[in-house]
Every structure is written in structure tokens, then in C-alpha cells.
Write an enzyme that holds these catalytic residues in place. Structure first.
Site, PDB file in Angstrom:
ATOM      1  N   GLN A  56      -5.220  -2.285   9.342  1.00  0.00           N
ATOM      2  CA  GLN A  56      -4.970  -3.568   8.682  1.00  0.00           C
ATOM      3  C   GLN A  56      -5.545  -4.704   9.528  1.00  0.00           C
ATOM      4  O   GLN A  56      -5.332  -4.760  10.737  1.00  0.00           O
ATOM      5  CB  GLN A  56      -3.451  -3.743   8.474  1.00  0.00           C
ATOM      6  CG  GLN A  56      -3.062  -4.989   7.706  1.00  0.00           C
ATOM      7  CD  GLN A  56      -3.577  -5.002   6.265  1.00  0.00           C
ATOM      8  OE1 GLN A  56      -3.647  -3.965   5.605  1.00  0.00           O
ATOM      9  NE2 GLN A  56      -3.944  -6.176   5.783  1.00  0.00           N
TER      10      GLN A  56
ATOM     11  N   LYS B 246       0.836  -1.202   0.000  1.00  0.00           N
ATOM     12  CA  LYS B 246       0.000   0.000   0.000  1.00  0.00           C
ATOM     13  C   LYS B 246       0.875   1.258   0.000  1.00  0.00           C
ATOM     14  O   LYS B 246       0.591   2.223  -0.718  1.00  0.00           O
ATOM     15  CB  LYS B 246      -0.930  -0.007   1.224  1.00  0.00           C
ATOM     16  CG  LYS B 246      -2.037  -1.035   1.093  1.00  0.00           C
ATOM     17  CD  LYS B 246      -2.744  -1.343   2.408  1.00  0.00           C
ATOM     18  CE  LYS B 246      -3.691  -2.526   2.189  1.00  0.00           C
ATOM     19  NZ  LYS B 246      -4.294  -3.055   3.401  1.00  0.00           N
TER      20      LYS B 246
ATOM     21  N   ASP C 285     -11.561   1.757   3.463  1.00  0.00           N
ATOM     22  CA  ASP C 285     -11.822   0.324   3.256  1.00  0.00           C
ATOM     23  C   ASP C 285     -13.289   0.053   2.901  1.00  0.00           C
ATOM     24  O   ASP C 285     -13.615  -1.026   2.403  1.00  0.00           O
ATOM     25  CB  ASP C 285     -11.536  -0.442   4.557  1.00  0.00           C
ATOM     26  CG  ASP C 285     -10.189  -1.155   4.542  1.00  0.00           C
ATOM     27  OD1 ASP C 285      -9.730  -1.533   3.463  1.00  0.00           O
ATOM     28  OD2 ASP C 285      -9.630  -1.340   5.646  1.00  0.00           O
TER      29      ASP C 285
HETATM   30  N1  GUN Z   1      -6.775  -7.636   5.463  1.00  0.00           N
HETATM   31  C1  GUN Z   1      -6.948  -8.356   4.328  1.00  0.00           C
HETATM   32  N2  GUN Z   1      -7.584  -7.620   3.394  1.00  0.00           N
HETATM   33  C2  GUN Z   1      -7.793  -6.408   3.945  1.00  0.00           C
HETATM   34  C3  GUN Z   1      -8.390  -5.208   3.469  1.00  0.00           C
HETATM   35  O1  GUN Z   1      -8.890  -5.106   2.334  1.00  0.00           O
HETATM   36  N3  GUN Z   1      -8.404  -4.166   4.342  1.00  0.00           N
HETATM   37  C4  GUN Z   1      -7.887  -4.257   5.585  1.00  0.00           C
HETATM   38  N4  GUN Z   1      -7.963  -3.197   6.379  1.00  0.00           N
HETATM   39  N5  GUN Z   1      -7.331  -5.350   6.069  1.00  0.00           N
HETATM   40  C5  GUN Z   1      -7.283  -6.422   5.240  1.00  0.00           C
END
Ligand code: GUN
Length: 285
Positions: A97, A53, A120
């Protein structure tokens, strides 16, 4: 030979367009979007996602701050950090996350994020808006999947889509987006009897179960479109692999996404898009 939808290539093209857009923001708005990612603990998969990211943000010109906190952080401390970021006018997007350690209530943490900064699309207000067909921030993986299907010219309307997996992050929202695109949608999961009989009915098969090479050749219909959301380690080779047994399935189907280089890069690309959308809503009031 199946058509392979490269999420890597598509996301590179989309990120280049976003980079040109963001380059004009300092003059237009006095600053660039700011995404804050909170990483609790050091789960290797989460560290890798968060690194991806940050790299994408740098490519697009989005300011990225990654805040790392120890596995032992209390729920109250994490909620306090989110409250600070909610109140910080220089922060446009907040991403926590997942997964979080077991002693932390994930739903409470997600609900504490300012809905306007929820890049998200996991906040209960965003989820409700999605299911009520109201404007909302779409969750990144389902948004990326729909973009891949549309870009590849896959007709969705009137087709039978089967979604395997019912998570809040992927299965449920992607089923809703496919419904909204006028597919007939079946949801299947680990407790579905004779899963192969269901998946063989799919014109479009989306697999998000988190089990390496779970979907074999005898579980797909010839000519189907297969979207593989899995990111797993192959227990035999140690290499990254999807939820679909690619070598067995690819020769049978018309369209497929690879792992790595498929859905994963598109998820990150859509996160950048969501960050820009949140920024623009904030600066434009
Ligand atoms: N963990 C796995 N996929 C995601 C996601 O799309 N967003 C977040 N915040 N955590 C994740």
C-alpha cells in the site's frame, strides 16, 4: 440530468461473477488465489483502503492476508519481507500500500516485487509492457475507469479526452489506455496555464489531482463525460468528496461518477480481477 455511473453497483455485479468463478477453483486447482497486502504505518486513508480490499477479497472468495508493519520498518526489512513473499509458492499477488514513509525508496520496493505477482501493475516491467502494447497487468484504477466508460456505453474513439493529473498510478496509465482506445488525449496538470480553457475542450474529462472540489462548473463543457478519481475530505463538512464539485458540475454534463461509490469500488474490483489473473497464470504455468 446526468447519467450517474455507479461503481458500487457495477463492482457488485462483477464481484458476483468472480465469486462464482473462484468457487470452482478448489476443485479445479486445489486452492483459491492468495493476495498479500503490506501496510506500513497507520495512515487513516491507507488503513481504510486496505480494509476495503480485505472485504472485497472475502466477498469474492480470495484468500487475503494483510501484513501490518510499523512506520519505522527499514527499507532492508521491507525488501526482505517481499523476497520471502516472492519465494512463497502459496502467494499469488503482492500489494504494497502506498504511500510509504519517506525513508523508504518506493521505486526500489515496487521493483523488488516479482512481476508475476504484481497485482497493482506498478512494476517497471508491467509499466514498460503497457507502453509497448504488450500483455501486462493493468493498474487497477485506470482499468476500472475504462471499464466504467465501456459499461456506460461511452464512445471513446475519436473523442477528445483530457486527463488532469500525471501520476504513475492514475494519470499516465489512464492516458495511455484512452490513447489505445483511439481517443485524442491531452494531459494537463497543476502547472498548466488556464487549465479551465483546456478542460472545457474535453468530451471525456478524467480528474485525478487530489484536491477537494477542484473542478468547478465553469471548467466543463456542457454534455461532457466526467470521471472523478479524487477521494478527499471536504474541508467545510468533513465528508468524503471528489476532485469535482459534483453539485455544480452534475447538472451540466451527460455522464459523471460519484464520490464515494464511483471509481473507488472499481479500483478494488479490478484488484480482485488482477489477483485472479495472476493466480491463473501461475497455476496454468
Ligand atoms: N495508494 C493509493 N492508490 C493505490 C493503489 O492503487 N495501489 C497501492 N498499492 N497503493 C495505493
Amino acid at each position: 440530468m446526468a447519467k450517474i455511473i455507479s461503481g458500487k453497483e457495477l463492482s457488485a455485479r462483477l464481484k458476483a461473477v468472480m465469486a462464482a468463478q473462484v468457487a470452482a477453483f478448489p476443485e479445479q486447482y486445489g486452492r483459491v488465489p492468495h493476495l498479500v497486502v503490506i501496510l506500513v504505518g497507520d495512515n487513516p486513508a491507507s488503513v481504510s483502503y486496505v480494509t476495503g480490499k480485505a472485504k472485497a477479497a472475502a466477498e469474492v472468495g480470495i484468500r487475503n492476508t494483510t501484513l501490518r508493519r510499523p512506520e519505522t520498518i527499514s527499507e532492508a526489512e521491507l525488501l526482505g519481507l517481499i523476497a520471502e513473499l516472492n519465494a512463497d509458492a502459496d502467494v499469488d499477488g503482492i500489494l504494497v500500500q502506498l504511500p510509504l514513509p519517506k525513508h523508504i525508496d518506493t521505486d526500489r520496493v515496487i521493483a523488488a516485487i516479482d512481476c508475476a505477482k504484481d497485482v497493482d501493475g506498478f512494476h517497471p516491467s508491467n509499466v514498460a509492457a503497457l507502453w509497448q502494447k504488450q500483455p501486462c497487468t493493468l493498474p487497477c484504477t485506470p482499468k476500472g475507469i475504462l471499464r466504467m466508460l465501456q459499461t456506460a456505453g461511452v464512445e471513446i474513439e475519436g473523442r477528445h479526452a483530457v486527463v488532469v493529473g500525471r501520476s504513475n498510478i492514475v494519470g499516465l496509465p489512464v492516458a495511455k489506455l484512452l490513447l489505445d482506445a483511439n481517443a485524442t488525449v491531452t494531459m494537463a496538470h497543476s502547472r498548466t496555464p488556464d487549465l479551465g480553457a483546456v478542460t472545457r475542450q474535453a468530451d471525456i474529462l478524467v480528474v485525478a489531482v487530489g484536491r477537494p472540489k477542484f473542478v468547478k462548473g465553469d471548467m466543463v463543457r456542457e454534455g461532457a463525460v466526467v470521471i472523478d478519481v479524487g477521494v478527499n475530505r471536504d474541508p467545510e463538512t468533513g465528508k468524503l468528496c471528489g476532485d469535482v464539485d459534483y453539485a455544480a458540475v452534475e447538472p451540466l454534463v451527460s455522464v459523471i461518477t460519484p464520490v464515494p461509490g464511483g471509481v473507488g469500488p472499481m479500483t478494488i474490483c479490478c484488484l480482485m480481477e488482477n489477483t485472479i489473473e495472476c493466480f491463473l497464470r501461475r497455476v496454468n504455468g
